[in-house]
Design a protein around this motif. Structure first.
Motif, PDB file in Angstrom:
ATOM      1  N   MET A 197       0.833  -1.202   0.000  1.00 35.03           N
ATOM      2  CA  MET A 197       0.000   0.000   0.000  1.00 35.03           C
ATOM      3  C   MET A 197       0.870   1.254   0.000  1.00 35.03           C
ATOM      4  SD  MET A 197      -3.007   1.171   2.696  1.00 35.03           S
ATOM      5  CE  MET A 197      -4.081  -0.187   2.229  1.00 35.03           C
ATOM      6  N   ILE A 198       0.409   2.287  -0.673  1.00 32.88           N
ATOM      7  CA  ILE A 198       1.127   3.558  -0.736  1.00 32.88           C
ATOM      8  C   ILE A 198       1.042   4.262   0.612  1.00 32.88           C
ATOM      9  CG2 ILE A 198       1.284   5.782  -1.921  1.00 32.88           C
ATOM     10  CD1 ILE A 198      -0.320   4.440  -4.230  1.00 32.88           C
ATOM     11  N   ASP A 199       2.181   4.767   1.091  1.00 39.28           N
ATOM     12  CA  ASP A 199       2.215   5.574   2.313  1.00 39.28           C
ATOM     13  C   ASP A 199       2.335   7.046   1.947  1.00 39.28           C
ATOM     14  OD1 ASP A 199       2.001   3.407   3.893  1.00 39.28           O
ATOM     15  OD2 ASP A 199       4.052   3.408   4.631  1.00 39.28           O
ATOM     16  N   CYS A 200       1.586   7.893   2.637  1.00 41.52           N
ATOM     17  CA  CYS A 200       1.619   9.325   2.344  1.00 41.52           C
ATOM     18  C   CYS A 200       1.414  10.114   3.627  1.00 41.52           C
ATOM     19  CB  CYS A 200       0.519   9.669   1.338  1.00 41.52           C
ATOM     20  SG  CYS A 200       0.525  11.387   0.752  1.00 41.52           S
ATOM     21  N   SER A 201       2.216  11.151   3.822  1.00 38.04           N
ATOM     22  CA  SER A 201       1.993  12.126   4.885  1.00 38.04           C
ATOM     23  C   SER A 201       1.099  13.235   4.340  1.00 38.04           C
ATOM     24  CB  SER A 201       3.321  12.711   5.365  1.00 38.04           C
ATOM     25  OG  SER A 201       4.154  11.711   5.900  1.00 38.04           O
ATOM     26  N   ALA A 202       0.629  14.106   5.222  1.00 38.43           N
ATOM     27  CA  ALA A 202      -0.214  15.217   4.788  1.00 38.43           C
ATOM     28  C   ALA A 202       0.122  16.482   5.564  1.00 38.43           C
ATOM     29  CB  ALA A 202      -1.688  14.878   4.970  1.00 38.43           C
ATOM     30  N   ILE A 203       0.078  17.589   4.858  1.00 42.83           N
ATOM     31  CA  ILE A 203       0.223  18.915   5.466  1.00 42.83           C
ATOM     32  C   ILE A 203      -1.035  19.692   5.102  1.00 42.83           C
ATOM     33  CG2 ILE A 203       1.513  21.090   5.474  1.00 42.83           C
ATOM     34  CD1 ILE A 203       3.986  19.422   4.627  1.00 42.83           C
ATOM     35  N   ILE A 204      -1.750  20.166   6.108  1.00 44.14           N
ATOM     36  CA  ILE A 204      -2.930  20.994   5.872  1.00 44.14           C
ATOM     37  C   ILE A 204      -2.607  22.411   6.302  1.00 44.14           C
ATOM     38  CG2 ILE A 204      -5.362  21.368   6.414  1.00 44.14           C
ATOM     39  CD1 ILE A 204      -5.645  18.401   6.880  1.00 44.14           C
ATOM     40  N   VAL A 205      -2.649  23.318   5.345  1.00 44.64           N
ATOM     41  CA  VAL A 205      -2.265  24.714   5.583  1.00 44.64           C
ATOM     42  C   VAL A 205      -3.498  25.485   6.031  1.00 44.64           C
ATOM     43  CG1 VAL A 205      -1.201  26.765   4.591  1.00 44.64           C
ATOM     44  CG2 VAL A 205      -0.484  24.492   3.813  1.00 44.64           C
ATOM     45  N   ALA A 206      -3.429  26.020   7.267  1.00 43.84           N
ATOM     46  CA  ALA A 206      -4.579  26.723   7.838  1.00 43.84           C
ATOM     47  C   ALA A 206      -4.107  27.854   8.739  1.00 43.84           C
ATOM     48  CB  ALA A 206      -5.450  25.738   8.625  1.00 43.84           C
ATOM     49  N   ALA A 207      -3.115  28.590   8.259  1.00 39.70           N
ATOM     50  CA  ALA A 207      -2.510  29.639   9.084  1.00 39.70           C
ATOM     51  C   ALA A 207      -2.965  31.035   8.694  1.00 39.70           C
ATOM     52  CB  ALA A 207      -0.982  29.556   8.982  1.00 39.70           C
ATOM     53  N   GLY A 208      -3.819  31.160   7.677  1.00 38.66           N
ATOM     54  CA  GLY A 208      -4.203  32.472   7.168  1.00 38.66           C
ATOM     55  C   GLY A 208      -5.067  33.267   8.128  1.00 38.66           C
TER      56      GLY A 208
END
Length: 224
Positions: free
Chosen positions: A1-12
């Protein structure tokens, strides 16, 4: 299975919206939480970094301990610096990272997985949709100019944008060296001559920017 990290940008600061759009309620749940849940429920995601102020993080998490590790990091004065902060905060060994704007709460998990799978093949993939509107260039007084703009090969960019971790880090090193600010990760790759595969999104995925966008997102969510 593919492994993926995530970054959610919510600093605005939500300056253009005139209210905290990320904490605004969309069918009873705040916009940022709806964006986060898509990643928490995705079987390909191994960790999530939320780039946001601490108070926003506390309100979104509400004491929850999800099965996927979620960490917080402060953002920067520009979006690109927020993404850099998120990249620095990654702790896992996933070869891919998905970068998403927290103000896009209508992302569907099926499309997220399509973008991740495309990035596993091409090294760089981004959600987008073909431009269908007639495009016009205007002067400073907002009058249209007599210019034909061919939209045949024009695409409107969205998020998530998914990359080989080493590749996107190299792209941002190049951005820092040149001093050019970029508004998304596809542009960062283009600065060093690398193209990104565009994954057509068949579902609405608008970014909440102006006051009317929240009402539109509510209506769209009811439809899809």
């Amino acid at each position: 299975m593919i492994d993926c990290s995530a970054i959610i940008v919510a600093a605005g600061s939500s300056r253009r919206a005139g209210f905290d759009k990320l904490m605004a309620l969309l069918d009873g749940t705040c916009v940022l939480r709806r964006s986060l849940e898509v990643f928490l429920e995705c079987p390909l995601i191994r960790e999530v970094v939320l780039v946001c102020p601490e108070d926003r993080f506390v309100r979104v998490m509400e004491g929850e301990r999800p099965g996927v590790p979620v960490r917080r990091v402060d953002g920067g004065r520009e979006r690109c610096f927020s993404v850099l902060a998120g990249l620095s905060a990654l702790q896992g060994e996933s070869p891919l990272v998905a970068i998403h704007d927290g103000a896009r709460p209508l992302l569907r998990q099926e499309h997220l997985m399509n973008c991740i799978e495309a990035a596993s093949v091409h090294g760089a993939a981004a959600s987008a949709h073909p431009v269908v509107d007639t495009l016009k260039r205007a002067d400073d007084a907002h009058f249209s100019q007599a210019e034909f703009i061919d939209r045949e090969h024009l695409w409107a960019m969205e998020t998530p944008q998914v990359f080989d971790v080493a590749l996107i880090r190299e792209a941002y090193r190049h951005v820092l060296e040149t001093g050019d600010l970029v508004t998304d990760e596809v542009s960062a790759l283009e600065h060093m001559g690398r193209a990104t595969f565009l994954v057509q999104n068949p579902w609405p995925n608008p970014k909440i920017t102006l006051p009317g966008d929240l009402a539109m997102a509510t209506a769209l969510r009811a439809m899809i």
